[in-house]
Design a protein around this motif. Structure first.
Motif, PDB file in Angstrom:
ATOM      1  N   ILE A 105       0.843  -1.201   0.000  1.00 33.89           N
ATOM      2  CA  ILE A 105       0.000   0.000   0.000  1.00 33.89           C
ATOM      3  C   ILE A 105       0.877   1.250   0.000  1.00 33.89           C
ATOM      4  N   ASN A 106       1.900   1.256   0.837  1.00 34.34           N
ATOM      5  CA  ASN A 106       2.811   2.409   0.898  1.00 34.34           C
ATOM      6  C   ASN A 106       3.538   2.616  -0.425  1.00 34.34           C
ATOM      7  N   ARG A 107       3.961   1.509  -1.038  1.00 33.90           N
ATOM      8  CA  ARG A 107       4.664   1.620  -2.319  1.00 33.90           C
ATOM      9  C   ARG A 107       3.745   2.167  -3.400  1.00 33.90           C
ATOM     10  N   TYR A 108       2.492   1.686  -3.414  1.00 34.37           N
ATOM     11  CA  TYR A 108       1.534   2.217  -4.394  1.00 34.37           C
ATOM     12  C   TYR A 108       1.330   3.705  -4.186  1.00 34.37           C
ATOM     13  N   ASN A 109       1.106   4.100  -2.933  1.00 33.30           N
ATOM     14  CA  ASN A 109       0.875   5.516  -2.644  1.00 33.30           C
ATOM     15  C   ASN A 109       2.082   6.371  -3.022  1.00 33.30           C
ATOM     16  N   GLU A 110       3.271   5.841  -2.776  1.00 31.71           N
ATOM     17  CA  GLU A 110       4.505   6.564  -3.126  1.00 31.71           C
ATOM     18  C   GLU A 110       4.588   6.804  -4.628  1.00 31.71           C
ATOM     19  N   PHE A 111       4.331   5.755  -5.396  1.00 33.27           N
ATOM     20  CA  PHE A 111       4.451   5.857  -6.855  1.00 33.27           C
ATOM     21  C   PHE A 111       3.301   6.658  -7.457  1.00 33.27           C
ATOM     22  N   ALA A 112       2.081   6.358  -7.014  1.00 31.48           N
ATOM     23  CA  ALA A 112       0.907   7.016  -7.611  1.00 31.48           C
ATOM     24  C   ALA A 112       0.857   8.498  -7.280  1.00 31.48           C
ATOM     25  N   SER A 113       1.245   8.877  -6.077  1.00 29.84           N
ATOM     26  CA  SER A 113       1.198  10.285  -5.675  1.00 29.84           C
ATOM     27  C   SER A 113       2.250  11.128  -6.407  1.00 29.84           C
ATOM     28  N   ALA A 114       3.271  10.456  -6.929  1.00 31.11           N
ATOM     29  CA  ALA A 114       4.344  11.178  -7.627  1.00 31.11           C
ATOM     30  C   ALA A 114       3.992  11.480  -9.086  1.00 31.11           C
ATOM     31  N   ASP A 115       2.859  10.978  -9.540  1.00 30.66           N
ATOM     32  CA  ASP A 115       2.447  11.186 -10.932  1.00 30.66           C
ATOM     33  C   ASP A 115       1.892  12.607 -11.092  1.00 30.66           C
ATOM     34  N   LYS A 116       2.660  13.470 -11.689  1.00 29.92           N
ATOM     35  CA  LYS A 116       2.267  14.876 -11.852  1.00 29.92           C
ATOM     36  C   LYS A 116       1.174  15.065 -12.904  1.00 29.92           C
ATOM     37  N   ALA A 117       0.951  14.017 -13.708  1.00 28.22           N
ATOM     38  CA  ALA A 117      -0.079  14.120 -14.749  1.00 28.22           C
ATOM     39  C   ALA A 117      -1.478  13.851 -14.197  1.00 28.22           C
ATOM     40  N   ARG A 118      -1.549  13.468 -12.932  1.00 32.01           N
ATOM     41  CA  ARG A 118      -2.843  13.176 -12.316  1.00 32.01           C
ATOM     42  C   ARG A 118      -3.720  14.429 -12.281  1.00 32.01           C
ATOM     43  N   GLY A 119      -4.975  14.286 -12.696  1.00 36.26           N
ATOM     44  CA  GLY A 119      -5.872  15.435 -12.741  1.00 36.26           C
ATOM     45  C   GLY A 119      -6.413  15.835 -11.386  1.00 36.26           C
ATOM     46  N   ALA A 120      -6.882  14.848 -10.626  1.00 35.68           N
ATOM     47  CA  ALA A 120      -7.479  15.122  -9.320  1.00 35.68           C
ATOM     48  C   ALA A 120      -6.438  15.007  -8.211  1.00 35.68           C
ATOM     49  N   LYS A 121      -6.757  15.582  -7.072  1.00 33.71           N
ATOM     50  CA  LYS A 121      -5.873  15.494  -5.915  1.00 33.71           C
ATOM     51  C   LYS A 121      -5.760  14.053  -5.454  1.00 33.71           C
ATOM     52  N   PHE A 122      -4.538  13.610  -5.163  1.00 29.09           N
ATOM     53  CA  PHE A 122      -4.316  12.220  -4.781  1.00 29.09           C
ATOM     54  C   PHE A 122      -4.823  11.948  -3.364  1.00 29.09           C
ATOM     55  N   SER A 123      -5.486  10.805  -3.188  1.00 29.72           N
ATOM     56  CA  SER A 123      -5.983  10.401  -1.871  1.00 29.72           C
ATOM     57  C   SER A 123      -5.209   9.171  -1.411  1.00 29.72           C
ATOM     58  N   TYR A 124      -4.501   9.299  -0.317  1.00 28.19           N
ATOM     59  CA  TYR A 124      -3.692   8.188   0.188  1.00 28.19           C
ATOM     60  C   TYR A 124      -4.548   7.053   0.750  1.00 28.19           C
ATOM     61  N   GLY A 125      -5.763   7.346   1.133  1.00 29.16           N
ATOM     62  CA  GLY A 125      -6.615   6.301   1.692  1.00 29.16           C
ATOM     63  C   GLY A 125      -7.470   5.585   0.666  1.00 29.16           C
ATOM     64  N   ALA A 126      -7.419   6.045  -0.590  1.00 26.48           N
ATOM     65  CA  ALA A 126      -8.300   5.480  -1.620  1.00 26.48           C
ATOM     66  C   ALA A 126      -7.998   4.012  -1.900  1.00 26.48           C
ATOM     67  N   ILE A 127      -6.722   3.636  -1.875  1.00 26.97           N
ATOM     68  CA  ILE A 127      -6.359   2.260  -2.219  1.00 26.97           C
ATOM     69  C   ILE A 127      -6.934   1.273  -1.194  1.00 26.97           C
ATOM     70  N   SER A 128      -6.929   1.654   0.079  1.00 24.15           N
ATOM     71  CA  SER A 128      -7.515   0.781   1.109  1.00 24.15           C
ATOM     72  C   SER A 128      -9.025   0.671   0.928  1.00 24.15           C
ATOM     73  N   LYS A 129      -9.657   1.789   0.540  1.00 22.80           N
ATOM     74  CA  LYS A 129     -11.096   1.766   0.268  1.00 22.80           C
ATOM     75  C   LYS A 129     -11.411   0.878  -0.933  1.00 22.80           C
ATOM     76  N   ASN A 130     -10.523   0.914  -1.940  1.00 25.57           N
ATOM     77  CA  ASN A 130     -10.715   0.078  -3.119  1.00 25.57           C
ATOM     78  C   ASN A 130     -10.634  -1.404  -2.758  1.00 25.57           C
ATOM     79  N   ILE A 131      -9.699  -1.741  -1.879  1.00 23.80           N
ATOM     80  CA  ILE A 131      -9.586  -3.127  -1.421  1.00 23.80           C
ATOM     81  C   ILE A 131     -10.878  -3.536  -0.719  1.00 23.80           C
ATOM     82  N   GLU A 132     -11.378  -2.656   0.155  1.00 21.47           N
ATOM     83  CA  GLU A 132     -12.596  -2.956   0.904  1.00 21.47           C
ATOM     84  C   GLU A 132     -13.782  -3.157  -0.039  1.00 21.47           C
TER      85      GLU A 132
END
Length: 260
Positions: free
Chosen positions: A178-205
């Motif tokens: 989860i931490n690795r995903y958040n590290e890599f995904a949050s570094a993507d400057k091309a992302r349109g919306a603000k990155f949510s660090y808790g979204a991946i855990s919600k997606n798992i749920e």
């Protein structure tokens, strides 16, 4: 009191054809994406005071194949709200009709659907608590909804034995992914919306129908594969792959590193 067995629900799902048994209803019990839209319904209520309860039944009979039918959530509420209209005989008949129309032999994937239907049946919602709540443990209370009053404002839920959260190594590895995903995904400057660090855990749920720490340890490999796939789709991971660089450790590699 023990509930239905996985073997029983697997058989029930197969003969249902993955459809609500109510006449004319075409809603699936489980959507193709895994979302549960149906429920296990007791023809004769599981508990005294419930619709169509029969005190002469044994616990085994109450949770046996003959006393169960799969219905969508809406029709489950309807038949339980009017037990005089939807009698035992009526429910047994609509179940029989659906079996004749849609019944098929059991398939390997039916075990998965049986598990998530049972998980939904045993779901417990704790509104308040002043001590410990144990779920699916010998001597514990088994119920669909438990309401407990308490003075505290927060509740800490301890994962039960046999869950991912109860296994320290498994928990640490999933958190690592989860931490690795958040590290890599949050570094993507091309992302349109603000990155949510808790979204991946919600997606798992959402995908696995429960917070990952509360899931059975048997779900561990599936969650790891899901997270590894999500990491692999990030820009940094794709760049790393083109250079022959690994973006995450395997569970075995990670465990050896942690152990020192």
């Amino acid at each position: 009191m023990a509930g239905p067995s996985e073997k029983t629900i697997k058989r029930l799902f197969a003969v249902s054809g993955n459809l609500c048994a109510f006449p004319g209803c075409s809603l699936p019990i489980v959507e193709s994406v895994g979302t549960i839209t149906g429920e296990i319904c007791h023809i004769r209520a599981q508990n005294e005071g419930g619709p169509r309860f029969d005190k002469a039944q044994t616990d085994e009979e109450r949770n046996g194949f003959g006393n169960l039918v799969l219905l969508c959530r809406r029709h489950h509420k309807i038949v339980d709200a009017e037990p005089n209209v939807y009698s035992v005989e009526a429910l047994e008949e609509i179940k029989s009709i659906r079996e004749r129309e849609m019944g098929r032999p059991e398939q390997a994937t039916d075990s998965f659907y049986a598990k998530i239907l049972l998980s939904d049946l045993r779901r417990i919602e704790v509104n308040n608590n002043s001590g410990n709540v144990v779920i699916d443990s010998p001597g514990a209370i088994l119920a669909k909804t438990v309401n407990v009053k308490m003075a505290r404002k927060t509740v800490k839920v301890q994962p039960a034995a046999g869950t991912i959260g109860a296994d320290q190594e498994a928990s640490r590895y999933i958190q690592h992914l989860i931490n690795r995903y958040n590290e890599f995904a949050s570094a993507d400057k091309a992302r349109g919306a603000k990155f949510s660090y808790g979204a991946i855990s919600k997606n798992i749920e959402t995908n696995f129908r429960a917070p990952w720490r509360m899931l059975a340890i048997e779900e561990f490999e599936g969650i790891c594969a899901y997270l590894q796939q999500r990491i692999g789709r990030t820009r940094i991971a794709k760049s790393n792959a083109s250079k022959g660089i690994k973006s995450f450790s395997s569970f075995e590699e990670y465990s050896q590193t942690v152990r020192g």
